[in-house]
Write an enzyme that holds these catalytic residues in place. Structure first.
Site, mmCIF file in Angstrom:
data_model
loop_
_atom_site.group_PDB
_atom_site.id
_atom_site.type_symbol
_atom_site.label_atom_id
_atom_site.label_comp_id
_atom_site.label_asym_id
_atom_site.label_seq_id
_atom_site.Cartn_x
_atom_site.Cartn_y
_atom_site.Cartn_z
ATOM 1 N N TYR A 9 -9.540 -1.865 2.670
ATOM 2 C CA TYR A 9 -9.112 -1.590 4.043
ATOM 3 C C TYR A 9 -8.973 -0.097 4.313
ATOM 4 O O TYR A 9 -8.656 0.696 3.418
ATOM 5 C CB TYR A 9 -7.770 -2.273 4.335
ATOM 6 N N ASP B 202 0.818 -1.211 0.000
ATOM 7 C CA ASP B 202 0.000 0.000 0.000
ATOM 8 C C ASP B 202 0.854 1.264 0.000
ATOM 9 O O ASP B 202 0.355 2.349 -0.288
ATOM 10 C CB ASP B 202 -0.941 -0.001 1.205
#
Length: 652
Positions: free
Chosen positions: A384, A300
């Site tokens: 998320y 990420d």
């Protein structure tokens, strides 16, 4: 003793909108920007701190990663916006350097391309899915490429069903089908139909009141007020002062929050602790090795640039109390400045008891309450959501916490006993996975010459020095080189890492220090010979220590996307440089190993991970002795009987 020079705040302040615009103008002038160019990353190219501490005032520079989505040509550039100078421009070689991070255009392009592919349409029709408008294609970073994919910019894609625009598509994975897309040429390279698994039918629309049911009753309001305002101040460069702490708050499109020049007051002197602190990388490796999921390992940081996905925070929801918000200025994919309003939240919060004692001999009874300064932001990458929280306490404690929430990545659940996932709803699986972060801590404990000792609890056998067998002590092991300093936590031994100054001693004649307390959770659980172990080698140790180098910024390397592995920390530390009495950077791996629970669906309650830093011989005594008593709450006439306050006390 080395101190923070006065010109550092100006040199290190967050990139400004005019600098972002000036950077684009220079690159356009130099022919590096066309109608097809996307800016993958734009950030402050920080000056070498050795030059800054020597009194130098170099021009501020901007680093950019560019990709021409028509040709795939990518560049790593550095510009001085104030002078209009192009300092450098290097074209990347995909199979050697890796690829620049994902740009937003790829997300929409993938669905457009896949929706037209006959092979994918046939795979969907076989499952009775013929309404393409209800099929969401989820583009995912491709990991290590197969030989037939070399030289291409690839996304691997899954499909989900979204019955209505309000439906939570994560509840309905079309598992068993993977699509490979070249996002430069716009080709679907392959559609592989591995297994025909049922599409889970149950909805997960937690966000719809009619789905989740009536709200719980009986919860009374909690109001947090500071009638006189907050106890901190912040200036135009982001320099934050609070209760003896001083630090500079910045923001980066890749790392999110970046803190510089962290120091603490000691009898009128601001003593340095950390020069620069950030979360320099995070990876989410998944543990389902099935053919359609083996590649699921998402960086990420390096692949998606989580700072650019920061949320605009809302008072009363994301932050409660007397809040100061800061905007974040980042570059859009067009290279122009983009403001994320209220991206950073700064506030104080009560933190329980700071210290307390009721003495039986002298009759004294003293209690002090703790409070902490909180600097935070929240971001969303795909399914998320993560909150990043830096805490600073009155006793000198620095804590960092990640709060992970959002939606677990979903799959079909093949059947009872499937070892790689949890069934969270009928037929709906959530694969096992980890969230592994790397904190980059450029230490400066009372100066630039620091050393690291590994400190452990030691059980001493019964003997001449320990005749009763009740003695125990500590061991101190100096970490003198990079290879020796690749360490794993061991909670059975209480293992911590003590960073000490080679320039200053405390009043007892010992080196001043700061200690890192790791949580000691599992490291990367993938096999040591796996692709992800090579790409995310930083996750194989809890601690790495390197000498400061201005170009060593990200623990998995500058270009993680489509990289074969071996970049970053394993490459830098191969030379086994000395790290004793040096200008040191600590790289601390921490994180969550998540075996999903039924209770994590349809939205996951916050799960937390982090680490703690505490002064160790840095001060001459408890630095919080000067905290005043909270007289309005701890008045001497407050008494309790059997654990219940007297009625009149409730109004004090």
């Amino acid at each position: 003793m080395t101190r923070f020079p006065d010109h550092l705040p100006e040199a290190l302040r967050t990139l400004q909108a005019d600098e972002i615009a000036g950077n684009r103008a220079v690159l356009e002038r130099e022919g590096l920007v066309t109608d097809d160019t996307h800016f993958s990353y734009v950030g402050l190219d920080e000056a070498d701190k050795r030059e800054l501490f020597a009194g130098g005032r170099p021009p501020r520079r901007v680093r950019s990663f560019l990709i021409d989505m028509a040709t795939g040509r990518s560049h790593d550039t550095v510009v001085e916006p104030a002078t209009g100078v192009l300092v450098s421009a290097r074209e990347l070689e995909l199979d050697v350097d890796g690829a620049v991070p994902v740009v937003l255009r790829e997300f929409s392009l993938v669905e457009e391309v896949v929706h037209r592919d006959e092979r994918w349409l046939a795979a969907m029709a076989k499952r009775g899915l013929t309404d393409v408008s209800k099929l969401r294609v989820n583009p995912l970073s491709a990991g290590v490429l197969a030989d037939t994919e070399r030289g291409r910019r690839i996304q691997r894609c899954f499909t989900f069903v979204q019955h209505t625009p309000e439906d939570l598509g994560w509840a309905h994975p079309v598992d068993g089908v993977t699509v490979m897309v070249d996002v430069v040429t716009g080709e679907v390279l392959d559609v592989v139909d591995y297994a025909e698994l049922p599409v889970p039918a149950e909805e997960g629309n937690y966000h719809l009141p009619e789905w989740r049911g009536p709200d719980r009753e009986g919860l009374k309001p909690i109001e947090i007020t500071q009638p006189e305002g907050p106890s901190f101040t912040i200036d135009e460069h982001g320099v934050l002062s609070w209760a003896g702490w001083q630090l500079q708050v910045g923001f980066d499109q890749r790392e999110g929050l970046v803190l510089h020049n962290i120091g603490i007051d000691d009898d009128g002197e601001t003593r340095p602790v950390i020069y620069r602190a950030s979360i320099a990388e995070m990876v989410v490796p998944y543990g389902d090795p099935s053919p359609q999921r083996w590649f699921q390992n998402f960086f990420d940081g390096g692949e998606y640039l989580f700072g650019g996905f920061a949320n605009s925070l809302e008072l009363g929801c994301d932050c409660v109390g007397d809040i100061t918000y800061l905007d974040a200025v980042v570059a859009g994919n067009d290279g122009a400045p983009h403001v994320i309003h209220q991206a950073i939240c700064i506030h104080e919060e009560d933190a329980g008891i700071l210290w307390k004692h009721s003495d039986n001999w002298n009759g004294s009874s003293e209690t002090r309450r703790n409070r902490r300064l909180v600097v935070s932001f929240f971001m969303t990458v795909g399914n998320y959501d993560y909150g990043f929280y830096w805490y600073f306490g009155l006793d000198g404690t620095i804590e960092f916490e990640i709060k992970a929430t959002g939606i677990v990545f979903t799959s079909s659940y093949p059947g009872e006993g499937y070892p790689w996932a949890t069934e969270v709803a009928p037929g709906l699986g959530a694969p096992n996975h980890q969230h592994l972060f790397s904190a980059r801590l450029d230490m400066m404990v009372d100066g630039h010459r620091n050393s690291v000792d590994e400190v452990e609890a030691v059980a001493v056998p019964r003997g001449a020095d320990n005749p009763s067998g009740t003695g125990f002590t500590q061991s101190f092991t100096r970490l003198s080189s990079e290879l020796q300093a690749q360490r794993e936590a061991d909670n059975r031994r209480g293992r911590v890492w003590l960073v000490t100054s080679e320039e200053r001693r405390n009043r007892l004649g010992r080196p001043t220090g700061w200690v890192l307390f790791p949580e000691g959770g599992p490291l990367l659980l993938a096999d040591a010979d796996s692709d992800i172990a090579a790409r995310a080698a930083y996750t194989t140790k809890h601690l790495w220590v390197t000498p400061y180098a201005p170009d060593e910024r990200y623990p998995a390397g500058d270009f993680v996307n489509l990289h074969r592995g071996g970049a970053g920390l394993p490459e830098w530390t191969a030379g086994d440089r000395p790290v004793e009495a040096s200008d040191l950077v600590l790289w601390h791996t921490f994180g969550l190993t998540h075996f999903p629970r039924v209770e994590d669906w349809p939205i996951m309650p916050v799960d937390s991970t982090g680490f703690v830093l505490k002064p160790h011989g840095f001060f001459g005594r408890n630095p919080s002795l000067d905290i005043p008593a909270a007289a309005d709450h701890c008045a001497p006439d407050h008494h309790a009987s059997a654990g219940h306050a007297h009625p009149h006390d409730a109004h004090h």
